[in-house]
Design a protein around this motif. Sequence first.
Motif, short mmCIF file in Angstrom:
data_model
loop_
_atom_site.label_atom_id
_atom_site.label_comp_id
_atom_site.label_asym_id
_atom_site.label_seq_id
_atom_site.Cartn_x
_atom_site.Cartn_y
_atom_site.Cartn_z
N SER A 233 -15.00 44.71 20.51
CA SER A 233 -16.81 45.52 20.42
C SER A 233 -16.80 46.50 21.54
CB SER A 233 -17.92 44.30 20.45
OG SER A 233 -17.92 43.51 19.56
N ALA A 245 -22.44 47.36 18.99
CA ALA A 245 -22.26 45.53 18.50
C ALA A 245 -22.70 45.21 20.29
CB ALA A 245 -20.81 45.71 18.57
N THR A 253 -18.83 36.07 22.16
CA THR A 253 -20.15 37.28 21.87
C THR A 253 -20.71 37.91 20.31
OG1 THR A 253 -19.77 37.99 24.12
CG2 THR A 253 -21.52 39.08 22.91
N THR A 254 -19.39 38.11 19.73
CA THR A 254 -19.74 38.46 18.26
C THR A 254 -18.95 37.01 17.73
OG1 THR A 254 -18.54 40.29 18.53
CG2 THR A 254 -19.06 39.86 16.67
N ARG A 255 -20.32 36.73 16.61
CA ARG A 255 -20.00 36.18 15.64
C ARG A 255 -20.13 35.92 14.62
NH1 ARG A 255 -22.13 30.86 18.11
NH2 ARG A 255 -21.19 31.58 20.71
N TYR A 257 -19.01 39.63 11.51
CA TYR A 257 -18.92 40.71 11.57
C TYR A 257 -19.95 41.70 11.37
CZ TYR A 257 -18.61 40.92 6.62
OH TYR A 257 -18.99 41.43 5.63
N LEU A 258 -19.62 42.64 11.79
CA LEU A 258 -19.98 44.15 12.02
C LEU A 258 -18.94 45.40 11.53
CD1 LEU A 258 -21.58 44.71 15.73
CD2 LEU A 258 -22.78 44.10 13.03
N ASP A 273 -15.89 45.06 13.01
CA ASP A 273 -15.96 44.00 14.53
C ASP A 273 -16.17 42.59 14.01
OD1 ASP A 273 -16.02 43.41 16.85
OD2 ASP A 273 -18.20 43.77 17.64
N THR A 274 -14.59 41.72 14.48
CA THR A 274 -14.81 40.69 13.79
C THR A 274 -14.96 39.72 15.66
OG1 THR A 274 -12.63 40.60 13.99
CG2 THR A 274 -13.20 41.43 12.31
N ALA A 275 -15.29 38.27 15.11
CA ALA A 275 -15.15 37.28 15.61
C ALA A 275 -14.42 37.29 16.66
CB ALA A 275 -15.62 36.15 15.32
#
Length: 450
Positions: A233, A245, A253-255, A257-258, A273-275
């Motif tokens: 992120s 992000a 932290t990232t659950r 995707y963006l 950006d991925t989990a």
Amino acid sequence: MNMSKTIAALATPPGSSGIAVIRISGPEAVNIADVHFAGRKSLAEAASHTIHYGKFIANGAIVDTITASIFLAPNSYTGENVVEISSHGSIVVYEEILRNLLSSGASMAKPGEFTERAFLNGKMDLIQAEAVADLISSVSIFSEHASARQVSGEFTSRIKEFKQRLIDIASLLELELDFAEEDLEFISQQKIKQDIELNYDFIQSLIDSYQASQITRSGYYVALVGFPNTGKSTLFNSLLKRERAIVSHIPGTTRDYLEEFLYLNGIPVKLFDTAGLRDSDDIIEIEGIKLVNSILNQANMICILNDASVSENLSNNLYNKLSKEYSSKKIIIVQNKMDLYTGNDLPEDQIKISAKFGNDLTSLTAFIESEARKSTERINDILLNQRQYLILQDVKSLLMNSISSIDDEMDNSFIAFDIRNAIRKLGEFTGEIYSEDILNNIFTKFCIGK
Ligand SMILES: Nc1nc2c(ncn2[C@@H]2O[C@H](COP(=O)(O)OP(=O)(O)OP(=O)(O)O)[C@@H](O)[C@H]2O)c(=O)[nH]1
Ligand SMILES: [Mg+2]
């Protein structure tokens, strides 16, 4: 489809124009037009490929002065009797003409029905028919040229040659099966493998060209993946130059995707950006893994971010696993957190960055840009649509199977089986084999009157 019906539709765009063309096709086309035509002679007496000047009459009144072009079966676009009425391009006039033709026995044509009839009557194959739709909707001169070529049948003959080469291989294999007891060898498996590989390259180049044309349309897809807390992120934000992000020191932290666009010297890149993936062979365990998988499937490049401050080799197994699973994609390891790295064991050719401080990010962006450029250069003069692309993917994996059957010294019948299936798939590609569903899918995308 009921081909005994005669169909009619406006063939020119609706609205006011210099001329409007109303097209009629089917067994009764000439007779129906004749009901309303008043000229020097009746259209029933007219020879094929002639044009007749006259009046369109409805209920005893003149609707317009028109010309009627006659194309008799089988020498017409649809392969049926076709009459094209050119009237003045007024909405009132052409609607009146069409309404009268319908009340005299014609049915309103469905979208693409003229072209569908042309296909069913053997006037063109499916690739040509699809190219007609592409040609009409071309938005760039580049795709216009490619579609025009496909309408002309140039592409179809290349696919047919390809299919013939596979038929030759399958026949040789089967011939050998017939003489299995006599232990005759008509062709060596290595020679067959070479032949298949040559054909495989042809398919791969078509698939590459589809992917390339997708990239020019929707961007080069780069997925940032890796274990939790490696800085995906942070890198996502640094590349976008804004805090898009959420970043934290807590792993996981990232659950979701963006995705965001980034332009590298004019090349559109879609960054994901991925989990974080857990350090496990079974990545299915992880929350949100289905999403990560779907992104990996779409990605053109997979960028595995590794936290070099923990270990330079932490992501090697992940790299090997993804390389196997996504063998056709560009996959790289990027070493992050170089500001904390104290070792000196990193491979020369790996990209090394510090996402948090923005160090050496240009080495990564330059690499992404050059890969994206390389991919778009693979566009050749052929444009595939998604239907064709999916079929070629199947053909490719069947050929791959047959190559591995040879490598595993399997019986010829296994190899021939896959090749026969590939041949059948190519039949679907050109429309030699088709179903009602396939045709509906294709022709409903057409406009009415084509
Ligand atoms: N020193 C240093 N810290 C970094 C660097 N990049 C990221 N970090 C830190 O590492 C931690 C994790 O960063 P994130 O970007 O949230 O990591 P992530 O890979 O997205 O993590 P998940 O979303 O949990 O998978 C944060 O505290 C960042 O500040 C770097 O280049 N150097
Ligand atoms: Mg994250």
